[in-house]
Write a protein that holds these residues in place. Structure first.
Motif, PDB file in Angstrom:
ATOM      1  N   SER A 130       0.836  -1.188   0.000  1.00 44.74           N
ATOM      2  CA  SER A 130       0.000   0.000   0.000  1.00 44.74           C
ATOM      3  C   SER A 130       0.879   1.249   0.000  1.00 44.74           C
ATOM      4  CB  SER A 130      -0.920   0.020   1.231  1.00 44.74           C
ATOM      5  OG  SER A 130      -1.884  -1.006   1.169  1.00 44.74           O
ATOM      6  N   VAL A 173       1.074   5.224   1.655  1.00 47.93           N
ATOM      7  CA  VAL A 173       0.565   6.236   2.575  1.00 47.93           C
ATOM      8  C   VAL A 173       0.998   7.604   2.065  1.00 47.93           C
ATOM      9  CG1 VAL A 173       0.684   7.160   4.910  1.00 47.93           C
ATOM     10  CG2 VAL A 173       0.549   4.705   4.564  1.00 47.93           C
ATOM     11  N   GLN A 201       0.633  12.104   2.433  1.00 48.76           N
ATOM     12  CA  GLN A 201       0.326  13.238   3.291  1.00 48.76           C
ATOM     13  C   GLN A 201       0.534  14.512   2.509  1.00 48.76           C
ATOM     14  OE1 GLN A 201       2.965  15.332   4.637  1.00 48.76           O
ATOM     15  NE2 GLN A 201       2.043  16.296   6.418  1.00 48.76           N
ATOM     16  N   TRP A 260      -3.969  12.979   5.634  1.00 51.12           N
ATOM     17  CA  TRP A 260      -3.255  11.712   5.523  1.00 51.12           C
ATOM     18  C   TRP A 260      -4.175  10.732   4.814  1.00 51.12           C
ATOM     19  CZ3 TRP A 260       1.598  10.040   7.233  1.00 51.12           C
ATOM     20  CH2 TRP A 260       2.357  10.995   7.919  1.00 51.12           C
ATOM     21  N   VAL A 278      -4.438   6.688   2.528  1.00 53.97           N
ATOM     22  CA  VAL A 278      -3.893   5.469   1.928  1.00 53.97           C
ATOM     23  C   VAL A 278      -4.373   5.433   0.490  1.00 53.97           C
ATOM     24  CG1 VAL A 278      -3.793   2.961   2.019  1.00 53.97           C
ATOM     25  CG2 VAL A 278      -3.909   4.273   4.139  1.00 53.97           C
ATOM     26  N   LYS A 309      -8.866   8.110   4.368  1.00 55.57           N
ATOM     27  CA  LYS A 309      -8.143   9.328   4.701  1.00 55.57           C
ATOM     28  C   LYS A 309      -8.634   9.908   6.007  1.00 55.57           C
ATOM     29  CE  LYS A 309     -10.911  12.753   2.117  1.00 55.57           C
ATOM     30  NZ  LYS A 309     -10.805  13.837   1.109  1.00 55.57           N
ATOM     31  N   SER A 326       9.078   5.841   9.755  1.00 57.38           N
ATOM     32  CA  SER A 326       8.165   4.751   9.417  1.00 57.38           C
ATOM     33  C   SER A 326       8.406   3.499  10.255  1.00 57.38           C
ATOM     34  CB  SER A 326       8.301   4.387   7.939  1.00 57.38           C
ATOM     35  OG  SER A 326       9.634   4.020   7.641  1.00 57.38           O
ATOM     36  N   ALA A 368       5.641   0.872  10.876  1.00 52.34           N
ATOM     37  CA  ALA A 368       4.593   0.938   9.848  1.00 52.34           C
ATOM     38  C   ALA A 368       4.176  -0.474   9.477  1.00 52.34           C
ATOM     39  CB  ALA A 368       5.090   1.701   8.630  1.00 52.34           C
ATOM     40  N   ARG A 377       0.875   3.850  10.601  1.00 52.77           N
ATOM     41  CA  ARG A 377       2.175   4.448  10.315  1.00 52.77           C
ATOM     42  C   ARG A 377       2.323   5.702  11.157  1.00 52.77           C
ATOM     43  NH1 ARG A 377       5.154   8.301   7.807  1.00 52.77           N
ATOM     44  NH2 ARG A 377       7.090   7.592   6.823  1.00 52.77           N
ATOM     45  N   THR A 427      -0.716   7.748  12.672  1.00 55.62           N
ATOM     46  CA  THR A 427      -1.976   7.578  11.955  1.00 55.62           C
ATOM     47  C   THR A 427      -2.365   6.112  11.862  1.00 55.62           C
ATOM     48  OG1 THR A 427      -0.798   7.526   9.830  1.00 55.62           O
ATOM     49  CG2 THR A 427      -1.669   9.656  10.560  1.00 55.62           C
ATOM     50  N   PHE A 460      -5.529   3.528   9.888  1.00 60.00           N
ATOM     51  CA  PHE A 460      -6.581   3.503   8.867  1.00 60.00           C
ATOM     52  C   PHE A 460      -7.315   2.169   8.896  1.00 60.00           C
ATOM     53  CE2 PHE A 460      -3.243   6.310   7.399  1.00 60.00           C
ATOM     54  CZ  PHE A 460      -3.941   7.434   6.992  1.00 60.00           C
ATOM     55  N   GLY A 517      -9.950   6.893   8.927  1.00 57.92           N
ATOM     56  CA  GLY A 517      -8.664   6.961   9.604  1.00 57.92           C
ATOM     57  C   GLY A 517      -8.780   7.667  10.937  1.00 57.92           C
TER      58      GLY A 517
END
Length: 370
Positions: free
Chosen positions: A221, A223, A225, A236, A238, A249, A263, A266, A277, A280, A282, A289
Motif C-alpha cells: 500500500s 501512505v 500526506q 493523511w 492510503v 483518509k 516509518s 509501519a 504508520r 496515523t 486507517f 482513519g
C-alpha cells in the motif's frame, strides 16, 4: 507481553539469523548468512514451530534476504552482487543474482522457482508490488516474484507530468513498485512530486499550487500526506497503488515534521484491513482513519503494529514516572489504554504473535488469549 497473548503456552526457536514474516502462508522464515557468499533459509509453521522446509542459497557476494507479499502470496528472496568469472588474470564482470522461493514448500533442499542473473551491481528491495532493483543512479528494474519477469527503466528519461514540477532539478528516484510500473519521485524533502508514468500523479491529490505531496510505501500500500491551500489540517491518506485514488483518509494537526525515515513500526495487518504508520491509523474496509498526534488536548502516540482485529500497539509520551510507556488502541473506538508490556510482536497472524527476545536471542510465538 501485551495481554492479548496467552504466554502460558506457545513455542520458541533459537535458530540464529534474521526473522522474515510470511503472513499469508502461516509461516515465518529464518535466514542465516554463511561465511562464503551463501546463506540458509529455514521456514517454520507459525502455529507449531515445526520446520516446513529449508534450503541453501549461494551468490557472487554477501547474501541478503527479504520476504515479500504480492497479490496475497508470500515469497522469500535471496540476492547478492559481486564479480563473476574473476580469476588471477581477469576482474570478471559485476552481476546481481536473485533467487525467488514460494513461501510454502516441503523438503530440505528446495530449489528456487526463479533464478535471475542481472548485469551490474544492484541493490534489491521490496517495492510493495514487486521487487525493485536499483542498478545505478538512473536505471532501475522491477521484478515480478510470481513469474520472474523483469522490466528495465531509464529514470533519466522519465520526467514528471507537465505543469506539476516547474522547478524540479533534483534527480528522479524510484521509491516503490505498483501494478502500473514504478512510483517515481523527485524533490522529496519532505514533500515532493510523485508519479507512475502513464498512470497517475500526486498532483491530482492536492490543491497546493506546487502540487507537493509526501508518499511512502507500507507493504503493498501507499501512505500519503499533503496540505491543501487554506486548510487548517494536513490530510493523511492510503492510496490505491494502481490508480492513485484515495482508499481511506483523515485530517490531522499539521507540522508533525514527517520524514521518509519516520516509518518504524509501519504495518499492514495480515488481512489487509488495517494500516498504521507513525501517528496515523486507517481502516481500509471502512475508508476511515484516526490521528494520534500531539494536540493542545492530547499527548502523541507512535503506532508500532496492528492485528487483524484492529488492536494497535504503540508508544505514548514519556512521563516523569515512565519513559516510553506502552499502550494498546482499539481502532474501532479510538480508545487508548495503558499497557503493562515491553515487547511488541514483529508479526501477528494465524492467531499467533511473534516476538524476539534480545536477552536470549530467541524467537517466541504465543497464541492469542481466548
Amino acid at each position: 507481553m501485551p495481554s492479548l497473548f496467552d504466554t502460558s503456552h506457545g513455542w520458541e526457536s533459537d535458530l540464529p539469523g534474521d526473522q522474515l514474516t510470511l503472513p499469508h502462508s502461516r509461516a515465518v522464515a529464518v535466514f542465516r548468512q554463511g561465511g562464503k557468499n551463501d546463506g540458509t533459509f529455514t521456514v517454520l509453521d507459525v502455529t507449531s514451530g515445526q520446520s516446513l522446509w529449508k534450503t541453501r542459497v549461494k551468490g557472487p557476494g554477501l547474501m541478503s534476504a527479504l520476504s515479500v507479499t504480492v497479490n496475497g502470496k508470500d515469497y522469500l528472496v535471496a540476492s547478492a552482487s559481486g564479480a563473476k568469472g574473476a580469476d588471477v588474470a581477469s576482474k570478471g564482470r559485476e552481476v546481481t543474482t536473485i533467487d525467488i522461493f514460494p513461501a510454502r514448500a516441503t523438503g530440505d533442499d528446495v530449489k528456487p522457482a526463479h533464478h535471475l542473473e542481472l548485469d551490474g551491481d544492484g541493490a534489491v528491495a521490496y517495492g510493495g508490488g514487486g521487487l525493485l532493483v536499483t542498478l545505478d543512479d538512473d536505471v532501475v528494474m522491477t521484478v515480478d516474484p510470481a513469474t520472474g519477469a523483469t522490466k528495465k527503466y531509464d529514470l533519466h528519461k522519465m520526467k514528471p507530468p507537465a505543469g506539476e514540477c516547474k522547478l524540479c532539478f533534483a534527480s528522479t528516484k524510484a521509491v516503490a513498485v505498483t501494478p502500473r510500473g514504478p512510483l517515481l519521485a523527485t524533490d522529496t524533502q519532505p514533500r515532493g512530486h510523485y508519479w507512475v508514468p502513464g498512470a497517475w500523479s500526486s498532483g491530482t491529490l492536492t490543491t497546493d499550487s506546487e502540487h507537493k505531496v509526501f508518499i511512502a510505501p507500507v507493504k503493498d500500500s501507499l501512505v500519503a500526506q499533503w496540505h491543501d491551500e487554506g486548510a487548517a489540517n494536513d490530510t493523511w491518506a492510503v492510496l490505491d497503488p494502481a490508480t492513485g485514488r484515495v482508499r481511506a483518509k483523515v485530517d490531522c494537526a499539521p507540522d508533525q515534521h514527517v520524514t521518509a525515515d519516520d516509518s518504524k513500526g509501519a504495518t499492514l495487518s495480515a488481512n489487509g484491513r488495517y494500516l498504521v504508520r507513525s501517528h496515523t491509523a486507517f481502516d481500509l474496509k471502512k475508508g476511515t482513519g484516526r490521528c494520534f498526534e500531539e494536540t493542545d488536548r492530547d499527548k502523541p502516540v507512535h503506532l508500532t503494529g496492528v492485528t487483524d482485529d484492529g488492536v494497535a500497539f504503540g508508544v505514548g509520551a514519556s512521563t516523569a514516572a515512565q519513559a516510553d510507556p506502552r499502550v494498546t488502541i482499539d481502532l474501532a473506538t479510538g480508545r487508548v489504554k495503558a499497557g503493562d508490556y515491553v515487547e511488541t510482536p514483529f508479526g501477528d497472524y494465524a492467531g499467533y504473535g511473534l516476538f524476539w527476545d534480545d536477552s536470549t536471542d530467541t524467537m517466541v510465538a504465543y497464541p492469542h488469549a481466548q
